[in-house]
Write a protein that holds these residues in place. Structure first.
Motif, PDB file in Angstrom:
ATOM      1  N   ARG A  88       0.826  -1.214   0.000  1.00 51.45           N
ATOM      2  CA  ARG A  88       0.000   0.000   0.000  1.00 51.45           C
ATOM      3  C   ARG A  88       0.855   1.257   0.000  1.00 51.45           C
ATOM      4  NH1 ARG A  88      -4.600  -2.118   4.263  1.00 51.45           N
ATOM      5  NH2 ARG A  88      -5.703  -3.392   2.724  1.00 51.45           N
ATOM      6  N   ARG A  92       0.756   4.161  -2.795  1.00 42.89           N
ATOM      7  CA  ARG A  92       0.544   5.563  -2.423  1.00 42.89           C
ATOM      8  C   ARG A  92       1.650   6.455  -2.996  1.00 42.89           C
ATOM      9  NH1 ARG A  92      -1.382   3.631   2.268  1.00 42.89           N
ATOM     10  NH2 ARG A  92       0.619   3.642   3.338  1.00 42.89           N
ATOM     11  N   GLU A 122      -8.660   2.747   2.096  1.00 40.76           N
ATOM     12  CA  GLU A 122      -7.836   3.964   2.054  1.00 40.76           C
ATOM     13  C   GLU A 122      -7.632   4.473   0.630  1.00 40.76           C
ATOM     14  OE1 GLU A 122      -3.315   3.241   2.718  1.00 40.76           O
ATOM     15  OE2 GLU A 122      -4.393   1.640   3.764  1.00 40.76           O
TER      16      GLU A 122
END
Length: 155
Positions: A88, A92, A122
């Motif tokens: 992740r 990002r 998210e």
């Protein structure tokens, strides 16, 4: 382009993969899509084991967006052996660099199971393009969470 009463209005084309691969037909496809009046978009195939910042810079070095072009796409389908949080963070990083450069939020392309397992809530603020492999007619969508407002693709 109109073939068998199917009008082609836009196309996404592979631009880059990982740190060094550029699709050999990208420049030709990119240039000719514009000449034909087809809205065009480019995608990067993400390699989880490689540096995400360098991957983002590689993509940026090959893709020059013009007014009317579609947002850049991150094709995220493989997490390698990375823990979910590490994966992740890499995603990002790529998304942030590309969004900052182009001043538009990139689209995430993946399948629903991969999204749920490796990306999750998210990333719900990003446009999501969901691949529905092997479903030629009416690909299924959950209709809630990030899947209520997505592009879908039957393969």
């Amino acid at each position: 382009m109109n073939v068998e009463n199917i009008q082609l209005n836009f196309a996404f084309m592979k631009a880059t993969e990982g740190l060094g691969l550029t699709d050999k037909n990208f420049k030709y496809n990119w240039r000719n899509a514009k000449k034909q009046g087809i809205a065009r978009g480019a995608y990067h195939f993400f390699i989880a084991s490689q540096d995400p910042a360098k991957q983002a810079q590689h993509f940026i070095s090959k893709v020059k967006l013009s007014p009317g072009d579609l947002p850049p796409v991150l094709d995220a389908e493989q997490a390698s052996i990375l823990p979910v949080n590490a994966f992740r963070q890499k995603i990002r990083t790529w998304l942030t660099i590309v969004e900052t450069h182009y001043k538009v939020k990139p689209i995430i392309y993946t399948n629903a199971d991969f999204y749920k397992k490796y990306l999750g809530p998210e990333f719900n603020t990003y446009p999501l393009w969901v691949a529905h492999y092997y479903e030629k007619e009416n690909p299924a969508s959950t209709g809630n969470g990030p899947f209520g407002n997505t592009m879908t693709e039957a393969m």
